[in-house]
Design a protein around this motif. Structure first.
Motif, PDB file in Angstrom:
ATOM      1  N   PHE A  27       0.853  -1.207   0.077  1.00  0.00           N
ATOM      2  CA  PHE A  27      -0.126   0.001  -0.023  1.00  0.00           C
ATOM      3  C   PHE A  27       0.996   1.357   0.065  1.00  0.00           C
ATOM      4  O   PHE A  27       0.474   2.120   0.164  1.00  0.00           O
ATOM      5  N   GLY A  97     -12.537  -6.767   5.434  1.00  0.00           N
ATOM      6  CA  GLY A  97     -11.580  -5.693   4.698  1.00  0.00           C
ATOM      7  C   GLY A  97     -12.205  -5.542   3.335  1.00  0.00           C
ATOM      8  O   GLY A  97     -13.447  -5.855   3.110  1.00  0.00           O
ATOM      9  N   ILE A  98     -11.436  -4.526   2.688  1.00  0.00           N
ATOM     10  CA  ILE A  98     -11.936  -3.854   1.440  1.00  0.00           C
ATOM     11  C   ILE A  98     -12.418  -4.812   0.339  1.00  0.00           C
ATOM     12  O   ILE A  98     -13.422  -4.514  -0.339  1.00  0.00           O
ATOM     13  N   TYR A 146     -11.599  -0.138  -3.529  1.00  0.00           N
ATOM     14  CA  TYR A 146     -11.321   1.075  -3.004  1.00  0.00           C
ATOM     15  C   TYR A 146     -12.357   2.136  -3.155  1.00  0.00           C
ATOM     16  O   TYR A 146     -12.424   3.077  -2.216  1.00  0.00           O
ATOM     17  N   ALA A 149     -14.825   2.909  -0.093  1.00  0.00           N
ATOM     18  CA  ALA A 149     -14.539   3.109   1.166  1.00  0.00           C
ATOM     19  C   ALA A 149     -15.518   3.880   1.775  1.00  0.00           C
ATOM     20  O   ALA A 149     -15.822   3.700   2.907  1.00  0.00           O
ATOM     21  N   SER A 186      -8.256  -5.152   8.820  1.00  0.00           N
ATOM     22  CA  SER A 186      -8.054  -3.909   7.861  1.00  0.00           C
ATOM     23  C   SER A 186      -9.241  -2.771   7.706  1.00  0.00           C
ATOM     24  O   SER A 186      -9.094  -2.019   8.653  1.00  0.00           O
ATOM     25  N   MET A 187      -9.886  -2.692   6.814  1.00  0.00           N
ATOM     26  CA  MET A 187     -10.841  -1.796   6.594  1.00  0.00           C
ATOM     27  C   MET A 187     -11.921  -2.071   7.907  1.00  0.00           C
ATOM     28  O   MET A 187     -12.346  -1.015   8.514  1.00  0.00           O
ATOM     29  N   ALA A 212      -6.645  -0.377   8.371  1.00  0.00           N
ATOM     30  CA  ALA A 212      -6.515   0.581   7.289  1.00  0.00           C
ATOM     31  C   ALA A 212      -6.452   2.004   7.437  1.00  0.00           C
ATOM     32  O   ALA A 212      -6.745   2.500   8.453  1.00  0.00           O
ATOM     33  N   PRO A 213      -6.186   2.809   6.287  1.00  0.00           N
ATOM     34  CA  PRO A 213      -6.290   4.126   6.193  1.00  0.00           C
ATOM     35  C   PRO A 213      -7.446   4.731   6.654  1.00  0.00           C
ATOM     36  O   PRO A 213      -7.669   6.073   6.715  1.00  0.00           O
ATOM     37  N   LEU A 245       0.631  -0.710   6.333  1.00  0.00           N
ATOM     38  CA  LEU A 245      -0.311  -0.226   7.022  1.00  0.00           C
ATOM     39  C   LEU A 245      -0.083  -0.003   8.523  1.00  0.00           C
ATOM     40  O   LEU A 245      -0.904   0.551   9.202  1.00  0.00           O
ATOM     41  N   HIS A 273      -0.069  -8.671   5.330  1.00  0.00           N
ATOM     42  CA  HIS A 273      -1.450  -8.114   5.229  1.00  0.00           C
ATOM     43  C   HIS A 273      -2.352  -9.258   4.775  1.00  0.00           C
ATOM     44  O   HIS A 273      -3.003  -9.316   3.525  1.00  0.00           O
TER      45      HIS A 273
HETATM   46  C1  FER Z   1      -5.995   1.952   1.350  1.00  0.00           C
HETATM   47  C2  FER Z   1      -4.978   1.056   1.560  1.00  0.00           C
HETATM   48  C3  FER Z   1      -5.780  -0.318   1.904  1.00  0.00           C
HETATM   49  C4  FER Z   1      -7.186   2.020   1.584  1.00  0.00           C
HETATM   50  C5  FER Z   1      -7.745   0.865   2.068  1.00  0.00           C
HETATM   51  C6  FER Z   1      -7.025  -0.096   2.209  1.00  0.00           C
HETATM   52  C7  FER Z   1      -9.473   3.007   1.441  1.00  0.00           C
HETATM   53  C8  FER Z   1      -7.604  -1.714   2.717  1.00  0.00           C
HETATM   54  C9  FER Z   1      -7.228  -2.903   2.854  1.00  0.00           C
HETATM   55  C10 FER Z   1      -8.217  -3.833   3.404  1.00  0.00           C
HETATM   56  O1  FER Z   1      -9.044  -3.782   3.740  1.00  0.00           O
HETATM   57  O2  FER Z   1      -7.538  -4.991   3.173  1.00  0.00           O
HETATM   58  O3  FER Z   1      -5.362   3.179   0.706  1.00  0.00           O
HETATM   59  O4  FER Z   1      -7.779   3.120   1.411  1.00  0.00           O
END
Ligand code: FER
Length: 291
Positions: A27, A97-98, A146, A149, A186-187, A212-213, A245, A273
């Motif tokens: 990332f 996660g995402i 992404y 989000a 993560s998310m 996550a961010p 992250l 990750h």
């Molecule tokens: C990002 C990097 C990683 C991001 C989300 C993730 C929304 C999420 C990763 C995951 O859930 O595995 O810049 O921005």
């Protein structure tokens, strides 16, 4: 000529170390915060392997009407071994996660991890709810995930306004903060920290795995240090040492240390990750809650 060689060597080293810091999280390079981690204790061999001859919990899919999204949404539910409808249980909300949905956590065999913990008497009996944290009409993990989000932030309304009331209507569960936990990967880790610390009247136990961010800054997560100290019962995090992250977790840990707020962050050795870290997260977090 000598100078050119030296310049080349320095550049090669810089690129190499930048790649090493990025790890396989992939990332991008992020500022790493210097932090004192809590000790890493390896999980026992076989903690995530199906053990013959023990009592097993069950997995089921539930559907609920989401007021905020306006659709019928799915969640996966784990009921512990010897589930008894006449008994009252606490609830762990476990977020994906995402790239995932309400079935992503199944890759981390939460049922097997929990069955093993119960066989060894190491966790309080609980129901685990694994929702879909992408709160939008099409909540499938398709296209550019992404870009979805914002729907992970919108899940706050769905969770508090629709899912929790649904779960508390369907199952015989406790409905106070001391019997609710929230954790995720993560998310889902970012969501857990944001929603859990943002609603300490709802969740006493909060876990973030490789967050996550979307994780709010410490100042937003903890605007009132004294209140967090008084109301949060567990703030527990893990992140892989090779995960780009890490800074989301380490800046929160640094803030907590600075302000005397109890907080755990484990630096998973060579961790990336992935579910190696997330399974470890569930294994440890589950043993610390509702006790
Ligand atoms: C990002 C990097 C990683 C991001 C989300 C993730 C929304 C999420 C990763 C995951 O859930 O595995 O810049 O921005």
């Amino acid at each position: 000529m000598k100078k050119a060689l030296l310049t080349f060597a320095v550049m090669a080293l810089a690129i190499f170390s930048a790649q090493a810091q990025m790890g396989r999280g992939g990332f991008g390079q992020m500022p790493q915060i210097d932090v004192t981690f809590n000790p890493y204790v390896e999980a026992p061999a076989g903690y995530d392997a199906e053990r013959p001859g023990i009592d097993r919990g069950t997995l089921e899919t539930v559907e609920y009407k989401s007021e905020s999204v306006g659709t019928v949404r799915k969640a996966t539910v784990y009921l512990p071994p010897k589930f008894d409808a006449n008994k009252k249980y606490p609830v762990l909300y476990l977020l994906h996660g995402i790239g995932g949905d309400e079935r992503e956590w199944l890759q981390g065999v939460p049922n097997i991890i929990m069955d093993n913990l119960y066989a060894d008497g190491k966790a309080a009996e609980m129901i685990i709810v694994m929702p879909n944290g992408r709160a939008q009409v099409n909540d499938r993990a398709e296209g550019n995930v992404y870009a979805t989000a914002p729907a992970f932030a919108a899940f706050e309304q769905d969770l508090l306004g629709s899912l929790i009331p649904f779960i508390e209507g369907k199952y015989n569960v406790y409905t106070d903060k001391m019997h609710r936990a929230i954790a995720g990967l993560s998310m889902g880790g970012g969501q857990s920290l944001n929603f859990g610390l943002g609603h300490m009247d709802v969740f006493a136990y909060v876990g973030g795995f490789s967050s996550a961010p979307n994780t709010n800054t410490p100042e937003v997560l903890i605007p009132d240090v004294a209140k967090t100290k008084a109301e949060n019962k567990l703030l527990w995090m893990v992140c892989g040492s090779k995960d780009g992250l890490m800074y989301n977790s380490s800046r929160l840990k640094a803030f907590c240390d600075e302000h005397g707020i109890p907080c755990t962050l484990i630096n998973f050795p060579d961790g990336e990750h992935n579910f190696v870290v997330w399974k470890y997260g569930l294994f440890n977090f589950a043993q610390l809650i509702f006790k």
